[in-house]
Design a protein around this motif. Sequence first.
Motif, PDB file in Angstrom:
ATOM      1  N   UNK A   1       0.659  -1.233   0.112  1.00 56.80           N
ATOM      2  CA  UNK A   1       0.017  -0.074  -0.063  1.00 56.80           C
ATOM      3  C   UNK A   1       0.928   1.287  -0.136  1.00 56.80           C
ATOM      4  N   UNK A   2       1.940   1.193   0.376  1.00 53.29           N
ATOM      5  CA  UNK A   2       2.994   2.340   0.481  1.00 53.29           C
ATOM      6  C   UNK A   2       3.401   2.869  -1.075  1.00 53.29           C
ATOM      7  N   UNK A   3       2.989   2.043  -2.009  1.00 57.36           N
ATOM      8  CA  UNK A   3       3.155   2.282  -3.345  1.00 57.36           C
ATOM      9  C   UNK A   3       2.239   3.513  -3.713  1.00 57.36           C
ATOM     10  N   UNK A   4       1.294   3.714  -2.988  1.00 54.19           N
ATOM     11  CA  UNK A   4       0.173   4.715  -3.595  1.00 54.19           C
ATOM     12  C   UNK A   4       0.151   5.744  -2.506  1.00 54.19           C
ATOM     13  N   UNK A   5       1.218   5.993  -1.594  1.00 58.50           N
ATOM     14  CA  UNK A   5       1.539   7.050  -0.935  1.00 58.50           C
ATOM     15  C   UNK A   5       1.573   8.379  -1.504  1.00 58.50           C
TER      16      UNK A   5
ATOM     17  N   UNK B   1      -2.193   5.620   7.884  1.00 61.53           N
ATOM     18  CA  UNK B   1      -2.596   7.001   7.920  1.00 61.53           C
ATOM     19  C   UNK B   1      -2.880   7.202   6.094  1.00 61.53           C
ATOM     20  N   UNK B   2      -2.252   6.608   5.198  1.00 63.51           N
ATOM     21  CA  UNK B   2      -2.652   6.600   3.939  1.00 63.51           C
ATOM     22  C   UNK B   2      -3.697   6.018   3.412  1.00 63.51           C
ATOM     23  N   UNK B   3      -3.950   4.893   3.770  1.00 61.86           N
ATOM     24  CA  UNK B   3      -5.150   3.962   3.382  1.00 61.86           C
ATOM     25  C   UNK B   3      -6.394   4.744   3.799  1.00 61.86           C
TER      26      UNK B   3
END
Length: 773
Positions: A342-346, A490-492
Motif C-alpha cells: 500500500x506504500x506504493x500509493x502514498x 494513515x495513507x489508506x
Amino acid sequence: MSTPGGSIRNSTVSTPIGSKRNSNVSTPGGSRRNSNFEEENSDHIHSERTPDHLLYESEFSGLKRHDSLDIEAAKIGGHHGHHNTKDWGVILRLAFQSIGVVYGDIGTSPLYVYSSTFTKGIKHEDDILGVLSLIFYTITLIPVIKYVTIVLHANDNGDGGTFALYSKLCRYAKIGLIPSEQPEDREVSNFQLELPSKRNTISSKVKNNLEQSGFAKFALLFVAMLGTSMVVGDGILTPSISVLSAVSGLKEATDSMTEGRIVIISVIILIILFMVQRFGTDKVGYGFAPIISVWFSLIAGIGVYNFIKYDPSVAKAINPKYIVDYFKRNGKDGWISLGGVVLAITGTEAMFADLGHFTVKSIQISMGCVVYPAIITAYSGQAAWLRKHSELVGDTFYKSLPSALYWPVFVVAVMAAIIASQAMISGTFSIIKQSLSLGCFPRVQVVHTSAKYEGQVYIPEMNYLLMIGCVLVTASFKTTAKIGNAYGIAVIFAETLTSGFLVVIMLVIWKTNILLVMLYVLVISSTEYLYLSAVFYKFAKGGYLPFTFALVLMFIMCTWNYVYRAKYNYELDHKVSQEAIKDIATDPNISHMGGLAIFYSELAHGIPPIFKHYVNNVPALHSVIVFVSIKSLPVSRVAPEERFLFRRVKPNEMYVFRCVVRYGYTDVRNEKESFEKILIERLKDFIAFDFGTDPQQGRIADEDVVKLDKAWRSGVVHLVGEHEIVSRDGSSLGKRFLINYAYNFMKKNLRQSYSVFDVPHKKLLKVGMTYEL
C-alpha cells in the motif's frame, strides 16, 4: 442575567494590554464563523410582532433585489482563473508544474516499497512477480481509475480534499450543524452546483434522510474532522519516512555509516526543513518541478536498464494469476505484506487535495504521461533486479543502482524526499486553515507567505508540533520498515474516508445509477478496506502512531467545535431585540459622541448580546455604529464584489448598520487595502443604492454619506468581544471538564491572533464578557 440556555456574569470592559503587534478581530478558530443574516432590523420588516421564523420567511419570500452590493456582479468561474481554461499551452504548463508539487510523495515510494513488503525476506522467486502484479494493479485501480478518472471530478469549484467534499454536500443538503443558511448565499457565483436534470428517487431519499438525521449530520462532520486529523498524521510521517529512506543510501557509500548516524543526519535535515518554513518556502513550489522531473527520469531510466539486463520476463506480472498464486503460497503472510504494498500509493490523496493550484486536465496529463509510466517502470526494474538478488531485498533501491549513478541518484533522492516532505507540510497547513473556517480548530496564527500564489500559508504552532512529531518518530523508530507500519494506516485510512464521501456525492448530487455506485463500492472500496485490514494487523508495531495523532487532534477539534456551537446558539437565543435597540437610542442616560464604532461578533443573525452589555458598562454611543459579522460559506472562494451584505437598523435616524462579510474557506483575509477602508466604501455604496434613484431620496442619501464620512474622520474604534466561557452550575462532570479545562486551556495557550483585518492597536477595544453555558 440568567437564562435557560446560560447566563452572563462578572462582565467587564477591557482594553488590550500593551502589545507591539497590530491587533485585529479574530473568531475562535481563526475563522469567519457561519451565521444567519436575520433581517428583523431591516427596512423590509412588515411587522415588529411577527415571530422570528415567520419574519425570516416572509421577508425573503418576496425579496426583490440581490443583497450583494454589486447586483450585476460578474460570475466567476472557480477558485482560480485557469480552472476552466481550454488553452492547451496553459494546461501543459500546469501539468509540468504539478509534477513538482503533487507527486513528490508517490514518486519517492520506490525507495522503500519492496523492503517494507518483504520484511521477512523473499521465500519464492515468483513472490516477486506476485508483489509486482499487486503494485501494478493497485496503482492502476486507486491513483488512476479512482482519483484521476472519478474523484478529481468531485472538486469544489476547482478545489479538492476531504473538506471540499464536505462543503459541497453542505451546499446541496442542509447538513450543517450551525443554523447559518440564508437565501442570499445561494446567489453567490460559486455556491451553485451543476446538477443532473434527471430526477432520482434514491437521491431524494438519501438527501432527506441526511437532512432529518441529527446523527448523520454529526457523522459527516466527524468524518471531515477525522480526515483532517489523518492528513496531519501524514504530515508527520511523510517527512520521516522519505528523508530517512533517502539518507539510508549513505550505507552504500561507506561501511562506517551506521544506523544511528543515518538517524542523526535525517533528524538534522528535518529540523532544517521545518525551520525554513517561516520564510515562505511555498513560494518556490513550482521550482520543484525540474528536480522531480529529473527524479522520474532517473528512476524510469534505471528501471528500463534493470528490466533489460536482469529479467525482462517480469512483464508477465501483468497477469493477475500471479496475485492469486502469491496468496496461495503465503496465506496470512501474504495478506500482512499488503501493508507494504500500500506504500506504493502514498501521496495519492495529494492529487485531489492540491487540485486547487492546477486543473483536472493538467493533473490527468501529468499522471498519465509522466508519473504512472515512470513509477511502473521503476518497480518493474527493481523486480527484475530482485529476481537475481533476492537476498538483498532490504536495500533494494540503492543496491539496484548502476555504480556510476550512485551519487547523482543519492543527491536527487534526498532533494526529492525534501520536496515530498515540503508538499505534505504545506498541505497540512492548508487543511488546518480550512478547518478553522468550520469552527473545528483553535484559533492559531495563519501567515500568508505568498502574494502571488493563493493558499500558500504557514502556521507557526502547527509547524513546531509537526517538527517535534517528525523528530520523535524518526529517532524512536529508526528504520523505514517500522515507520511504514504507521504510514500505511494513515495513507489508506484517508483514502477510505474520501471514498465514503464520494459515494454520498454520487448518490445525492450526481444521481449516479445505483448499479455503478455498487460497482465502485465492490471494486474500489472493497480493495481499500482489504488494505486497511492488512495495515491494522501491524497496529501494535507502529500502526498506533497515526491513530494516536488523530485521537489527540480529534479531541481538540471536537472540544473546540462543541463549545463553538454552544456559544453560537447561546448568542442566537439572546440577541438584542429591535425594541431594546430603540430603548438604548432614546435613553436620556446614554450620551452620544462623534466617531464611528465597528462591533465585531460571530453572530450575523441579529444584534449580539455583547452590545447591550457594552452600553450598560459604557453608557455612550458613537454617531455611526456598524455591526460586522464574518461568515464562512461552504464554498472555496467568494468574489470580492459579492462579499458584503448590509442592512440598516430602523429607525434611520440612529445610523446603525449591520453587515455580513462572507468568505470562502480558501479566501485570503488580508486585503491589499485595509478592511476598514473597504467596509466604509461599500457602506457608502449601500446607502446610495438603498435610497434608489428618486432625487429627493438621493439628497437624503448624500446627507447620510456626508455624516458617515464625518464620523469616519472623527475617529474609528473597533470593538471586539473577549469572551470567557464557563460551564453553568449543575453541569455534568464531562461538560465541566470540556469547557472549564480543555477548551479554556487551549484558548489561553494558543496564540490569539487579531491580525486578520490589520486593525491598528490604538483603535482596538476589547469588551470582556463571561458566558455560562
